[in-house]
Design a protein around this motif. Structure first.
Motif, PDB file in Angstrom:
ATOM      1  N   LYS A 113       0.829  -1.145   0.054  1.00 23.52           N
ATOM      2  CA  LYS A 113       0.076  -0.142  -0.007  1.00 23.52           C
ATOM      3  C   LYS A 113       0.844   1.336   0.075  1.00 23.52           C
ATOM      4  O   LYS A 113       1.580   1.466   0.925  1.00 23.52           O
ATOM      5  CB  LYS A 113      -0.920   0.053   1.229  1.00 23.52           C
ATOM      6  CG  LYS A 113      -1.782   1.260   1.387  1.00 23.52           C
ATOM      7  CD  LYS A 113      -2.965   1.448   0.451  1.00 23.52           C
ATOM      8  CE  LYS A 113      -3.816   2.597   0.421  1.00 23.52           C
ATOM      9  NZ  LYS A 113      -4.865   2.779  -0.444  1.00 23.52           N
ATOM     10  N   LEU A 115       1.951   4.874   0.555  1.00 23.55           N
ATOM     11  CA  LEU A 115       1.569   5.854   1.285  1.00 23.55           C
ATOM     12  C   LEU A 115       1.916   7.512   0.744  1.00 23.55           C
ATOM     13  O   LEU A 115       1.303   8.538   1.052  1.00 23.55           O
ATOM     14  CB  LEU A 115       2.209   5.911   2.710  1.00 23.55           C
ATOM     15  CG  LEU A 115       1.613   4.765   3.431  1.00 23.55           C
ATOM     16  CD1 LEU A 115       2.572   4.549   4.938  1.00 23.55           C
ATOM     17  CD2 LEU A 115       0.061   4.531   3.562  1.00 23.55           C
ATOM     18  N   TYR A 116       3.123   7.240   0.057  1.00 21.19           N
ATOM     19  CA  TYR A 116       3.574   8.450  -0.411  1.00 21.19           C
ATOM     20  C   TYR A 116       4.438   8.135  -1.871  1.00 21.19           C
ATOM     21  O   TYR A 116       5.346   7.065  -1.880  1.00 21.19           O
ATOM     22  CB  TYR A 116       4.360   9.210   0.371  1.00 21.19           C
ATOM     23  CG  TYR A 116       5.566  10.281  -0.099  1.00 21.19           C
ATOM     24  CD1 TYR A 116       4.686  11.502  -0.556  1.00 21.19           C
ATOM     25  CD2 TYR A 116       6.861  10.205  -0.078  1.00 21.19           C
ATOM     26  CE1 TYR A 116       5.579  12.527  -1.212  1.00 21.19           C
ATOM     27  CE2 TYR A 116       7.678  11.174  -0.373  1.00 21.19           C
ATOM     28  CZ  TYR A 116       7.052  12.361  -0.923  1.00 21.19           C
ATOM     29  OH  TYR A 116       7.592  13.553  -1.398  1.00 21.19           O
ATOM     30  N   TYR A 117       4.316   8.810  -3.023  1.00 18.45           N
ATOM     31  CA  TYR A 117       4.988   8.542  -4.168  1.00 18.45           C
ATOM     32  C   TYR A 117       5.381  10.038  -4.698  1.00 18.45           C
ATOM     33  O   TYR A 117       4.474  10.768  -4.735  1.00 18.45           O
ATOM     34  CB  TYR A 117       4.316   7.770  -5.042  1.00 18.45           C
ATOM     35  CG  TYR A 117       5.269   7.442  -6.393  1.00 18.45           C
ATOM     36  CD1 TYR A 117       5.959   6.397  -6.408  1.00 18.45           C
ATOM     37  CD2 TYR A 117       4.851   8.411  -7.682  1.00 18.45           C
ATOM     38  CE1 TYR A 117       6.653   6.133  -7.486  1.00 18.45           C
ATOM     39  CE2 TYR A 117       5.601   8.141  -8.876  1.00 18.45           C
ATOM     40  CZ  TYR A 117       6.536   7.156  -8.725  1.00 18.45           C
ATOM     41  OH  TYR A 117       7.333   6.877  -9.724  1.00 18.45           O
ATOM     42  N   ASN A 163       5.635  13.827   4.024  1.00 21.87           N
ATOM     43  CA  ASN A 163       4.737  12.747   3.850  1.00 21.87           C
ATOM     44  C   ASN A 163       5.536  11.453   4.468  1.00 21.87           C
ATOM     45  O   ASN A 163       4.776  10.300   4.277  1.00 21.87           O
ATOM     46  CB  ASN A 163       4.273  12.513   2.507  1.00 21.87           C
ATOM     47  CG  ASN A 163       3.444  13.571   2.205  1.00 21.87           C
ATOM     48  OD1 ASN A 163       2.324  14.067   2.668  1.00 21.87           O
ATOM     49  ND2 ASN A 163       3.819  14.266   1.233  1.00 21.87           N
ATOM     50  N   PHE A 171       7.431  -0.942   7.056  1.00 20.73           N
ATOM     51  CA  PHE A 171       7.254  -0.357   5.861  1.00 20.73           C
ATOM     52  C   PHE A 171       8.296  -0.481   4.749  1.00 20.73           C
ATOM     53  O   PHE A 171       9.493  -1.156   5.097  1.00 20.73           O
ATOM     54  CB  PHE A 171       7.120   1.268   6.258  1.00 20.73           C
ATOM     55  CG  PHE A 171       8.705   1.835   6.651  1.00 20.73           C
ATOM     56  CD1 PHE A 171       9.525   2.114   5.698  1.00 20.73           C
ATOM     57  CD2 PHE A 171       8.694   2.020   8.082  1.00 20.73           C
ATOM     58  CE1 PHE A 171      10.760   2.658   6.303  1.00 20.73           C
ATOM     59  CE2 PHE A 171      10.090   2.287   8.604  1.00 20.73           C
ATOM     60  CZ  PHE A 171      11.044   3.067   7.558  1.00 20.73           C
ATOM     61  N   LYS A 305       9.337   5.939  -3.392  1.00 18.24           N
ATOM     62  CA  LYS A 305       7.952   5.278  -2.950  1.00 18.24           C
ATOM     63  C   LYS A 305       8.012   4.893  -1.457  1.00 18.24           C
ATOM     64  O   LYS A 305       9.055   4.160  -1.262  1.00 18.24           O
ATOM     65  CB  LYS A 305       7.884   4.329  -4.194  1.00 18.24           C
ATOM     66  CG  LYS A 305       6.352   3.592  -3.563  1.00 18.24           C
ATOM     67  CD  LYS A 305       6.177   2.370  -4.924  1.00 18.24           C
ATOM     68  CE  LYS A 305       7.007   1.252  -4.754  1.00 18.24           C
ATOM     69  NZ  LYS A 305       6.525   0.338  -6.031  1.00 18.24           N
ATOM     70  N   TYR A 306       7.011   5.140  -0.584  1.00 18.44           N
ATOM     71  CA  TYR A 306       6.955   4.738   0.816  1.00 18.44           C
ATOM     72  C   TYR A 306       5.799   4.107   0.871  1.00 18.44           C
ATOM     73  O   TYR A 306       4.595   4.667   0.540  1.00 18.44           O
ATOM     74  CB  TYR A 306       7.194   6.298   1.427  1.00 18.44           C
ATOM     75  CG  TYR A 306       6.715   6.062   2.988  1.00 18.44           C
ATOM     76  CD1 TYR A 306       7.313   5.029   3.872  1.00 18.44           C
ATOM     77  CD2 TYR A 306       5.780   6.772   3.427  1.00 18.44           C
ATOM     78  CE1 TYR A 306       6.985   4.992   5.311  1.00 18.44           C
ATOM     79  CE2 TYR A 306       5.477   6.826   4.774  1.00 18.44           C
ATOM     80  CZ  TYR A 306       5.903   5.692   5.711  1.00 18.44           C
ATOM     81  OH  TYR A 306       5.613   5.966   7.237  1.00 18.44           O
ATOM     82  N   ALA A 307       5.943   3.189   1.238  1.00 15.88           N
ATOM     83  CA  ALA A 307       4.666   1.822   1.384  1.00 15.88           C
ATOM     84  C   ALA A 307       4.588   1.098   2.803  1.00 15.88           C
ATOM     85  O   ALA A 307       5.835   1.001   3.289  1.00 15.88           O
ATOM     86  CB  ALA A 307       4.536   1.089   0.271  1.00 15.88           C
ATOM     87  N   ILE A 308       3.425   0.794   3.045  1.00 20.32           N
ATOM     88  CA  ILE A 308       3.364  -0.292   4.113  1.00 20.32           C
ATOM     89  C   ILE A 308       3.829  -1.422   3.739  1.00 20.32           C
ATOM     90  O   ILE A 308       3.699  -1.999   2.533  1.00 20.32           O
ATOM     91  CB  ILE A 308       1.779  -0.348   4.713  1.00 20.32           C
ATOM     92  CG1 ILE A 308       1.257   0.844   5.120  1.00 20.32           C
ATOM     93  CG2 ILE A 308       1.751  -1.605   5.540  1.00 20.32           C
ATOM     94  CD1 ILE A 308       1.719   1.185   6.636  1.00 20.32           C
ATOM     95  N   GLN A 419       0.860   9.267  -5.795  1.00 23.80           N
ATOM     96  CA  GLN A 419       0.614   7.842  -4.980  1.00 23.80           C
ATOM     97  C   GLN A 419      -0.731   6.974  -5.364  1.00 23.80           C
ATOM     98  O   GLN A 419      -0.512   5.979  -5.331  1.00 23.80           O
ATOM     99  CB  GLN A 419       0.535   8.191  -3.405  1.00 23.80           C
ATOM    100  CG  GLN A 419      -0.629   8.998  -2.949  1.00 23.80           C
ATOM    101  CD  GLN A 419       0.205  10.558  -2.622  1.00 23.80           C
ATOM    102  OE1 GLN A 419       1.100  10.870  -3.601  1.00 23.80           O
ATOM    103  NE2 GLN A 419      -0.300  11.128  -1.735  1.00 23.80           N
ATOM    104  N   ASN A 423      -0.518   3.240  -6.655  1.00 21.90           N
ATOM    105  CA  ASN A 423      -1.232   2.056  -6.004  1.00 21.90           C
ATOM    106  C   ASN A 423      -2.079   1.499  -7.261  1.00 21.90           C
ATOM    107  O   ASN A 423      -2.399   0.379  -7.112  1.00 21.90           O
ATOM    108  CB  ASN A 423      -2.398   2.584  -5.098  1.00 21.90           C
ATOM    109  CG  ASN A 423      -1.611   2.729  -3.764  1.00 21.90           C
ATOM    110  OD1 ASN A 423      -0.699   1.983  -3.242  1.00 21.90           O
ATOM    111  ND2 ASN A 423      -1.754   4.042  -2.823  1.00 21.90           N
TER     112      ASN A 423
END
Length: 432
Positions: A113, A115-117, A163, A171, A305-308, A419, A423
């Motif tokens: 998922k 969270l920030y792109y 963000n 993460f 790209k920051y994601a769960i 983002q 996704n």
């Protein structure tokens, strides 16, 4: 009588003389004619020589021109082939990229998922992103030979994305980074600052307790970790980093994966760092990039790209009957799978091999950028490429794999933000 004899003799001598004189004249005439003929012949030979030379040049020119044309035709054919791979028109049933390997140790799995792109597409060239705080300076630029826009961090200091904060226990963080000059091997380099104290995020040295940092230094071709816990002994270590060495390779892809206290750091397709107790504090961490280089240089960062972090693939696909991943990546407008997808593909293949009766449908999805019909075709080609990789590289029976593509028709969220688009670029595995 004597007189007559004398006259006769004189007449004979005159006749002989005249005959000799005529012979000399004839000889002279012949010599003159021969000399003239030789001169004419030399002139003709010279002219013929020049003509032959011109003819040779002309023939050689034709041959060289033909060779150049053949070379150009070959280059054009190769360029056309490469272009077709980029445009998404390549045959998805051909062998997948040799970069995808069943024996690769690259086990990174991108977050499920986003969270920030940020690819900085929304920021005008020359401006600084409004949602990144800094005590230094920089600007968004374009780079020759590189796609998209990049943030040029021009001066030493901290760069804090608004963000990326209040980091969860699981993460992933991915970004591309580059440098344009040799900064020497002094100072600390590019820092990734994880800190429980937000005031410490603006620092690039002399950190307080509750700080964990990764340094990447392309001038020294070296990575360094520094852990300053609130309780216990400080920890530091140095690791060779040939993957990002300014003398050989100026750009690299960095992938970070946190699982509670554990941190893994990958540079390109190599695992560089794996520390089980990097996050020592039972508190929420914040994050900042910082640069600290000795010599003048430009440091570029892009495609953040920051994601769960992903859930357990095995339980998601088998127990829930569906697994969605944004970790299978492709070249732009292409069905060519990127090598950083290896970890996800290996994980999915392991699930299918451990459950030999399970069949799945692979469904490709795109964002809404571009032509809808082309996106639909591309999503189908990409799902076929994933099937091909699982079958030919990882040994999954192709008869257990079906494919489909939806293009941008079924977005997981609105295509109105970077983002959101990130996704929507995803691959689904549906248990049949």
């Amino acid at each position: 009588m004597k007189k007559l004899t004398l006259i006769t003799t004189l007449m004979f001598c005159v006749a002989i003389t005249q005959a000799q004189t005529e012979t000399l004249k004839e000889k002279l005439a012949r010599k003159l004619k021969e000399a003239k003929d030789q001169k004419i012949e030399k002139t003709i030979d010279k002219a013929l020589g020049k003509s032959e030379e011109k003819l040779d040049k002309s023939v050689n020119g034709v041959i060289e021109g033909k060779e150049k044309k053949n070379k150009a035709d070959k280059e054009n054919t190769e360029e056309t082939s490469n272009t077709s791979n980029q445009s998404g028109t390549s045959n998805a049933n051909t062998s997948p990229s040799a970069k995808i390997s069943a024996t690769s140790k690259f086990d990174f799995i991108s977050g499920e998922k986003v969270l920030y792109y940020d690819d900085f597409s929304r920021v005008a060239v020359g401006d600084f992103p409004a949602d990144i705080n800094t005590n230094a300076s920089g600007e968004v630029v374009t780079l020759e030979g590189k796609e998209g826009k990049w943030l040029n961090m021009t001066k030493n200091g901290a760069f804090i994305p608004d963000n990326i904060k209040n980091l969860p226990e699981n993460f992933t963080l991915e970004f591309e980074v580059g440098i344009d000059k040799d900064p020497s091997n002094n100072y600390s380099g590019l820092g990734l600052n994880f800190n429980i104290n937000n005031d410490q995020l603006f620092k690039d040295m002399f950190f307080a307790k509750g700080t964990s940092i990764v340094y990447l230094h392309p001038g020294a071709a070296q990575a360094t970790i520094s852990i300053i816990p609130t309780q216990g002994t400080d920890i530091s270590n140095e690791i060779p980093m040939p993957q990002w060495d300014v003398n050989n390779k100026t750009f690299a892809k960095v992938s970070i994966w946190r699982q509670k206290g554990r941190l893994r750091v990958y540079v390109d397709q190599d695992k560089l760092i794996d520390i089980p107790r990097f996050f020592t504090e039972n508190q929420v961490y914040g994050f900042a990039f910082f640069r600290n280089f000795f010599r003048e240089c430009n440091v570029f960062i892009g495609n953040i790209k920051y994601a769960i972090a992903p859930a357990d693939t095995r339980s998601k696909l088998i127990t829930e009957g569906k697994f969605v991943t944004r970790g299978i990546l492709f070249d732009v407008n292409s069905d060519q799978i990127k090598p950083e997808s290896n970890g996800v593909l290996k994980e999915i293949a392991a699930v299918l091999q451990e459950n030999p009766t399970v069949k799945v449908k692979i469904i490709g999805h795109t964002d809404s950028d571009g032509n809808a019909a082309l996106n639909l075709d591309l999503s189908k080609q990409r799902s076929a490429a994933v099937k091909n990789a699982l079958s030919t590289v990882f040994g999954v029976d192709a008869s257990r794999l079906e494919t489909d593509g939806k293009g941008a028709a079924e977005p997981s969220e609105p295509n109105t933000t970077p983002q959101g688009k990130a996704n929507n670029r995803r691959v689904e595995f549906i248990k049949l």
